[in-house]
Enzyme design. Structure first.
Site, short mmCIF file in Angstrom:
data_model
loop_
_atom_site.label_atom_id
_atom_site.label_comp_id
_atom_site.label_asym_id
_atom_site.label_seq_id
_atom_site.Cartn_x
_atom_site.Cartn_y
_atom_site.Cartn_z
CG LEU A 89 -1.99 1.03 1.32
CD1 LEU A 89 -3.03 0.79 0.22
CD2 LEU A 89 -2.68 0.98 2.69
CG ASN A 102 -1.58 -0.35 -9.42
OD1 ASN A 102 -0.53 -0.96 -9.60
ND2 ASN A 102 -2.67 -0.95 -8.96
CG HIS A 104 -6.18 -4.58 -10.10
ND1 HIS A 104 -5.51 -4.99 -8.97
CD2 HIS A 104 -7.30 -5.33 -10.19
CE1 HIS A 104 -6.22 -5.95 -8.39
NE2 HIS A 104 -7.31 -6.16 -9.10
CD GLU A 174 -0.82 -7.07 -16.75
OE1 GLU A 174 -1.44 -7.18 -15.69
OE2 GLU A 174 0.25 -7.68 -16.97
#
Length: 189
Positions: A89, A102, A104, A174
């Protein structure tokens, strides 16, 4: 407009990081400044060195208990932090001082949060009989996977797909999209 500088944070093998290095290798407007890892044995560090990218390793105390990383990133004039398979985190001092993105490996808000990374996500997607999965690229705030969405792309999940097969489809998304989205965020397109 000066050169924009990226710092990549990675905890694992660094395939996304390497894809980002390759994508920006010939770009005159973007410099991959550094790669940061919380694991001294992360293969991402090796990939970075191969590209001549400076590397930094840090521990939990330095990350959460000091401003050392913020100060170093500021001195290096980093414009954007990219999380490429980084599992901790992000502390408030980094969130407050930098734009952070980010990626995911699922279609948030589904399958996000603490512990939902890598194969954990793909297993959950398959076990729950989802018809699609994909990627979510988002800004980072103080909570796991809750920052403002920038981009999503999906892929089908077939009834007989294994978690490994879903992972391969998601990795392709990605590799195709993450560097392009980073470039748009960085250059304000």
């Amino acid at each position: 407009m000066g050169i924009k500088r990226i710092a990549i944070f990675a905890s694992g093998s660094g395939t996304n990081a390497e894809n980002i290095f390759t994508y920006f290798a010939e770009n005159e407007q973007v410099d991959i400044d550094s790669l940061w890892s919380n694991k001294a044995d992360a293969f991402a560090l090796e990939r970075a060195r191969k590209f001549g990218v400076e590397t930094f390793v840090f521990n939990r105390d330095k990350f959460y208990g000091t401003d050392d990383i913020v100060d170093t990133l500021r001195k290096r004039k980093v414009d954007l932090i990219v999380l490429a398979g980084f599992l901790w985190l992000i502390p408030e001092n980094l969130v407050r001082n930098f734009t952070i993105v980010n990626i995911h490996p699922a279609l948030l808000p589904k399958y996000g949060g603490k512990g939902m990374y890598g194969m954990n996500v793909h297993k959950a997607v398959v076990e729950n009989g989802e018809k699609e999965s994909g990627i979510s690229i988002h800004y980072v705030n103080e909570n796991y996977d809750e920052g403002k969405m920038i981009f999503q792309a999906s892929c089908p999940v077939l009834p007989d797909d294994t978690p490994d097969e879903v992972a391969q489809k998601v990795h392709q998304l990605e590799y195709e999209h993450f560097p392009k989205v980073i470039e748009k965020v960085l250059l304000g397109q």
